[in-house]
Design a protein around this motif. Structure first.
Motif, PDB file in Angstrom:
ATOM      1  N   MET A 163     -23.877 -25.812 -45.002  1.00 28.51           N
ATOM      2  CA  MET A 163     -22.686 -24.965 -44.911  1.00 28.51           C
ATOM      3  C   MET A 163     -21.560 -25.739 -44.235  1.00 28.51           C
ATOM      4  N   ASP A 164     -20.421 -25.775 -44.884  1.00 26.59           N
ATOM      5  CA  ASP A 164     -19.256 -26.497 -44.371  1.00 26.59           C
ATOM      6  C   ASP A 164     -18.430 -25.544 -43.507  1.00 26.59           C
ATOM      7  N   TYR A 165     -18.640 -25.597 -42.210  1.00 25.89           N
ATOM      8  CA  TYR A 165     -17.961 -24.684 -41.297  1.00 25.89           C
ATOM      9  C   TYR A 165     -16.457 -24.911 -41.298  1.00 25.89           C
ATOM     10  N   GLU A 166     -16.029 -26.145 -41.410  1.00 24.01           N
ATOM     11  CA  GLU A 166     -14.598 -26.430 -41.393  1.00 24.01           C
ATOM     12  C   GLU A 166     -13.910 -25.817 -42.617  1.00 24.01           C
ATOM     13  N   LYS A 167     -14.558 -25.872 -43.755  1.00 20.70           N
ATOM     14  CA  LYS A 167     -14.000 -25.248 -44.955  1.00 20.70           C
ATOM     15  C   LYS A 167     -13.953 -23.722 -44.795  1.00 20.70           C
ATOM     16  N   ALA A 201     -13.552 -22.098 -42.047  1.00 18.88           N
ATOM     17  CA  ALA A 201     -12.428 -21.799 -41.166  1.00 18.88           C
ATOM     18  C   ALA A 201     -11.101 -21.919 -41.912  1.00 18.88           C
ATOM     19  N   ARG A 202     -10.957 -22.964 -42.712  1.00 19.90           N
ATOM     20  CA  ARG A 202      -9.705 -23.141 -43.458  1.00 19.90           C
ATOM     21  C   ARG A 202      -9.473 -21.969 -44.413  1.00 19.90           C
ATOM     22  N   ASP A 203     -10.508 -21.602 -45.147  1.00 17.89           N
ATOM     23  CA  ASP A 203     -10.373 -20.541 -46.133  1.00 17.89           C
ATOM     24  C   ASP A 203     -10.064 -19.193 -45.481  1.00 17.89           C
ATOM     25  N   VAL A 204     -10.806 -18.867 -44.426  1.00 14.86           N
ATOM     26  CA  VAL A 204     -10.635 -17.569 -43.774  1.00 14.86           C
ATOM     27  C   VAL A 204      -9.270 -17.469 -43.103  1.00 14.86           C
ATOM     28  N   LEU A 250     -16.812 -14.386 -40.846  1.00 13.10           N
ATOM     29  CA  LEU A 250     -15.690 -14.384 -39.899  1.00 13.10           C
ATOM     30  C   LEU A 250     -16.060 -15.105 -38.612  1.00 13.10           C
ATOM     31  N   TYR A 251     -17.247 -14.837 -38.109  1.00 15.24           N
ATOM     32  CA  TYR A 251     -17.707 -15.453 -36.862  1.00 15.24           C
ATOM     33  C   TYR A 251     -17.838 -16.964 -37.026  1.00 15.24           C
ATOM     34  N   ALA A 252     -18.385 -17.396 -38.154  1.00 22.89           N
ATOM     35  CA  ALA A 252     -18.511 -18.829 -38.413  1.00 22.89           C
ATOM     36  C   ALA A 252     -17.141 -19.494 -38.446  1.00 22.89           C
ATOM     37  N   ALA A 253     -16.141 -18.797 -39.013  1.00 21.92           N
ATOM     38  CA  ALA A 253     -14.785 -19.346 -39.069  1.00 21.92           C
ATOM     39  C   ALA A 253     -14.193 -19.509 -37.677  1.00 21.92           C
ATOM     40  N   VAL A 254     -14.393 -18.507 -36.821  1.00 28.36           N
ATOM     41  CA  VAL A 254     -13.860 -18.580 -35.462  1.00 28.36           C
ATOM     42  C   VAL A 254     -14.536 -19.697 -34.673  1.00 28.36           C
ATOM     43  N   LEU A 255     -15.839 -19.804 -34.803  1.00 28.02           N
ATOM     44  CA  LEU A 255     -16.558 -20.865 -34.088  1.00 28.02           C
ATOM     45  C   LEU A 255     -16.081 -22.245 -34.530  1.00 28.02           C
ATOM     46  N   ALA A 256     -15.875 -22.407 -35.821  1.00 33.50           N
ATOM     47  CA  ALA A 256     -15.415 -23.703 -36.334  1.00 33.50           C
ATOM     48  C   ALA A 256     -14.002 -24.014 -35.855  1.00 33.50           C
ATOM     49  N   ARG A 257     -13.167 -22.994 -35.736  1.00 35.98           N
ATOM     50  CA  ARG A 257     -11.798 -23.202 -35.280  1.00 35.98           C
ATOM     51  C   ARG A 257     -11.749 -23.503 -33.776  1.00 35.98           C
ATOM     52  N   SER A 265      -1.981 -15.271 -45.108  1.00 31.02           N
ATOM     53  CA  SER A 265      -1.332 -15.120 -46.406  1.00 31.02           C
ATOM     54  C   SER A 265      -0.581 -13.792 -46.479  1.00 31.02           C
ATOM     55  N   ASP A 266      -0.001 -13.534 -47.638  1.00 27.54           N
ATOM     56  CA  ASP A 266       0.694 -12.272 -47.873  1.00 27.54           C
ATOM     57  C   ASP A 266      -0.192 -11.240 -48.571  1.00 27.54           C
ATOM     58  N   GLU A 267      -1.470 -11.545 -48.674  1.00 27.16           N
ATOM     59  CA  GLU A 267      -2.387 -10.611 -49.319  1.00 27.16           C
ATOM     60  C   GLU A 267      -2.515  -9.321 -48.500  1.00 27.16           C
ATOM     61  N   PRO A 268      -2.724  -8.179 -49.158  1.00 25.57           N
ATOM     62  CA  PRO A 268      -2.838  -6.900 -48.435  1.00 25.57           C
ATOM     63  C   PRO A 268      -3.950  -6.886 -47.394  1.00 25.57           C
ATOM     64  N   ILE A 269      -4.995  -7.693 -47.618  1.00 22.93           N
ATOM     65  CA  ILE A 269      -6.122  -7.688 -46.690  1.00 22.93           C
ATOM     66  C   ILE A 269      -5.869  -8.550 -45.455  1.00 22.93           C
TER      67      ILE A 269
END
Length: 385
Positions: free
Chosen positions: A1-5, A7-10, A59-66, A16-20
């Protein structure tokens, strides 16, 4: 699993301007604040393989990677299994634990402690046909309600076990949402109830809707349990979880679809008869057509469930080549009968197929998310599916 990717994606989606995007930013902020207060070594994640906790894990993996890109420590996590879990869900949980590098501890209370499992409905017995493992504890006619069963007392003991095993853990990330049972009054952070092991419950996605969950998973192409592609929208025990009827595909060939050839009615208009298990793969029964064993429950949870005599519909007015075979009915009021009626729009011609269901992400009305779960009281804390 690429944690850095991850984080970048999340974080890119969050900015972004997406509604979510706003609720993603909100969830990330809640997780970041939790880590700032406690540190990763004092935080765990509740993970059972369901869609909501899969979102939370990503989400948690993204925060940890960041926050700590050079750290390779495993993610502390706990799993509180339900009685008679779906094998596909167990398989996905194990695979996700490997992919995300989880230190996953499964909280199984001692087998010496006899706890009844979650009953199909409060005060209603789990039908004999649904008892598939030694997890079931109870007699044929009555079990205790869910609130006093494994979902409540069993969960408390599981958390006590986790606290004893991992005393350093002070906060647990949970995938509870506002529309979940007992989720309406929760905030992003709540302590456990009195008499329960002391943890702070962190609910980063408490304000997410059903559609938000699927938008996030599908936008980022996050793997999830395959059961959701088969019509399940909320996963629990095999005792009380079925495909969502709102996702049933209407078969253009009505002669091959069960609902067009068989109708169940109750003699009390205030009582509904519900299908307990999916129809068998084949309707064949011996040399003639037949539906095979089929169990029906009435939906009123206030009484004990009683087994009615098995109806043999081979004595009906159907031609000899169109026999329905054994038919078992369960009702919870001895004054109510659930009776089969043969529909006029089709016939059981022995060429039946298992009904098809659309995937969970196609459910338009999030209020119907739990339509595939047999109604009953839910445990007071910690849901993540």
């Amino acid at each position: 699993m690429d944690y850095e990717k991850i984080a970048r994606d999340v974080y890119s989606l969050a900015e972004s301007d997406e509604p979510i995007a706003p609720i993603i930013r909100e969830a990330l902020q809640v997780i970041e604040q939790c880590l700032d207060q406690y540190g990763q070594e004092h935080v765990s994640l509740s993970f059972n393989g369901g869609k909501d906790c899969t979102v939370l894990l990503h989400l948690y993996a993204a925060v940890l990677a960041r926050k700590a890109p050079s750290t390779s420590n495993p993610i502390s996590a706990l799993c509180i299994p339900v009685p008679s879990p779906f094998p596909a869900l167990e398989e996905f949980t194990k695979r996700a634990a490997q992919d995300y590098h989880l230190d996953l501890f499964t909280c199984n209370p001692s087998s010496d402690i006899q706890l009844p499992v979650e009953s199909v409905t409060p005060g209603v017995a789990t039908p004999t046909l649904l008892r598939r493992s030694d997890d079931y504890v109870g007699n044929a006619l009555q079990t205790r309600p869910v609130g006093a069963a494994r979902g409540g007392e069993g969960m408390r003991q599981a958390l006590e076990l986790y606290k004893l095993r991992f005393p350093a853990i002070q906060a647990i990330l949970i995938g509870t949402r506002r529309t979940d049972p007992h989720g309406a009054t929760l905030s992003h952070r709540n302590t456990t109830d009195a008499g329960w092991p002391a943890f702070e419950r962190i609910n980063p996605i408490i304000n997410w809707s059903y559609s938000d969950v699927w938008t996030f998973l599908r936008t980022l192409r996050i793997p999830y349990c395959k059961l959701y592609d088969e019509g399940y929208t909320s996963l629990g025990s095999t005792y009380n979880t079925f495909q969502n009827p709102a996702l049933l595909v209407k078969d253009s060939d009505s002669s091959n679809a069960l609902p067009s050839s068989l109708t169940i009615v109750a003699n009390d208009l205030n009582t509904m008869c519900l299908a307990e298990t999916p129809p068998p793969t084949s309707f064949m029964n011996g040399s003639g057509g037949g539906l095979g064993p089929f169990t029906i429950l009435a939906d009123n949870p206030s009484h004990t469930c009683f087994a009615e005599p098995v109806f043999d519909l081979r004595e009906t007015v159907l031609p000899s080549t169109e026999r329905l075979g054994p038919f078992q009915v369960l009702v919870n009021d001895p004054n109510t009968q659930c009776l089969p009626e043969v529909g006029s729009s089709g016939s059981t011609n022995g060429v039946g197929h298992r009904p098809q269901y659309r995937p969970a992400y196609e459910l338009q009305d999030g209020a119907l998310e739990r339509a595939g779960r047999v109604s009953g009281a839910m445990p007071p804390v910690m849901r993540g599916n």
